[in-house]
Write a protein that holds these residues in place. Structure first.
Motif, PDB file in Angstrom:
ATOM      1  N   LEU A  38       0.376  -4.393  -7.035  1.00 11.29           N
ATOM      2  CA  LEU A  38       0.937  -3.305  -6.470  1.00 11.29           C
ATOM      3  C   LEU A  38       2.254  -3.169  -6.570  1.00 11.29           C
ATOM      4  CD1 LEU A  38      -0.599  -3.879  -2.692  1.00 11.29           C
ATOM      5  CD2 LEU A  38      -1.681  -2.523  -4.681  1.00 11.29           C
ATOM      6  N   ASP A  42       3.640   0.828  -2.563  1.00 14.67           N
ATOM      7  CA  ASP A  42       2.224   0.348  -2.194  1.00 14.67           C
ATOM      8  C   ASP A  42       2.108  -0.423  -1.092  1.00 14.67           C
ATOM      9  OD1 ASP A  42       1.762   2.630  -3.830  1.00 14.67           O
ATOM     10  OD2 ASP A  42       0.816   1.538  -5.299  1.00 14.67           O
ATOM     11  N   LEU A  46       0.565  -0.514   2.695  1.00 14.77           N
ATOM     12  CA  LEU A  46      -0.616  -1.331   3.069  1.00 14.77           C
ATOM     13  C   LEU A  46      -0.393  -2.232   4.222  1.00 14.77           C
ATOM     14  CD1 LEU A  46      -3.321  -2.535   2.463  1.00 14.77           C
ATOM     15  CD2 LEU A  46      -2.123  -4.237   0.840  1.00 14.77           C
ATOM     16  N   ARG A  81      -4.422   4.336  -5.620  1.00 14.55           N
ATOM     17  CA  ARG A  81      -3.801   2.863  -6.182  1.00 14.55           C
ATOM     18  C   ARG A  81      -4.337   1.722  -5.186  1.00 14.55           C
ATOM     19  NH1 ARG A  81       0.797   5.801  -7.324  1.00 14.55           N
ATOM     20  NH2 ARG A  81       1.792   4.953  -5.649  1.00 14.55           N
ATOM     21  N   LEU A  82      -4.388   2.102  -4.215  1.00 19.10           N
ATOM     22  CA  LEU A  82      -4.704   1.019  -2.972  1.00 19.10           C
ATOM     23  C   LEU A  82      -6.212   0.868  -3.070  1.00 19.10           C
ATOM     24  CD1 LEU A  82      -2.263   1.401   0.186  1.00 19.10           C
ATOM     25  CD2 LEU A  82      -2.428  -0.523  -1.670  1.00 19.10           C
ATOM     26  N   TYR A  87      -8.154  -2.697  -1.871  1.00 15.74           N
ATOM     27  CA  TYR A  87      -7.401  -3.073  -0.378  1.00 15.74           C
ATOM     28  C   TYR A  87      -7.792  -1.888   0.686  1.00 15.74           C
ATOM     29  CZ  TYR A  87      -4.520  -6.183  -3.089  1.00 15.74           C
ATOM     30  OH  TYR A  87      -4.235  -7.149  -3.684  1.00 15.74           O
TER      31      TYR A  87
END
Length: 169
Positions: A38, A42, A46, A81-82, A87
């Motif tokens: 990451l 990010d 998270l 992206r996560l 995630y």
């Protein structure tokens, strides 16, 4: 339990130690983010998702944008992206289909703890070296220092006092 003798320190020495810890933490966040695949933004987002989950709350994408001080468009990129990295996942809000909730993937926690676990074990051992009263002082200090930092960050973002100017109380 009686506390251990602690070395004496001035406020300036404590502030210097805090500055060193913050600098190291910034580098650490970059390294940890890299290990988790990451970037730091990010990873920060998270962390907000994890924090909400630990409090038994679900976090809407808009709430995440607000906490992270990002636009909703930027949060969409973060969530993409996560999600791609495994995630989180997006879930429609059952109470309002226009809202999206962010939910941790079950496998994500083990991946995160693999990286953070040793650090948290060291910190737990460090706290165990203090009496409950000393831990209470530390918790109070961290909470109040966080509040002071938040005020300073808001000042900075507003353009606050220029270097060399004194802030009028």
């Amino acid at each position: 339990m009686e506390g251990k003798a602690r070395p004496e320190a001035t406020a300036a020495e404590a502030q210097y130690a805090m500055d060193r810890m913050i600098a190291l933490a910034q580098f650490g966040q970059q390294d940890i983010a890299g290990r988790l695949g990451l970037n730091v933004t990010d990873l920060t987002c998270l962390g907000f998702v994890i924090e909400a989950g630990m409090a038994g709350e679900s976090l809407a994408a808009g709430d995440l944008a607000e906490r992270a001080r990002l636009t909703t468009g930027a949060v969409t990129g973060v969530l993409n992206r996560l999600e791609k990295a495994g995630y989180v996942r997006r879930q429609a809000d059952p109470g309002d289909r226009r809202r999206v909730r962010v939910v941790m993937e079950e496998s994500a926690q083990a991946r995160i703890l693999e990286v953070y676990g040793p650090f948290y074990e060291r910190i737990a051992a460090l706290f165990a070296d203090y009496t409950p009263d000393e831990v209470a002082v530390l918790a109070d200090w961290f909470t109040r220092a966080t509040d002071a930092m938040q005020v300073s960050l808001e000042e900075t973002r507003r353009g606050g006092p220029a270097p060399g100017e004194q802030k009028v109380p």
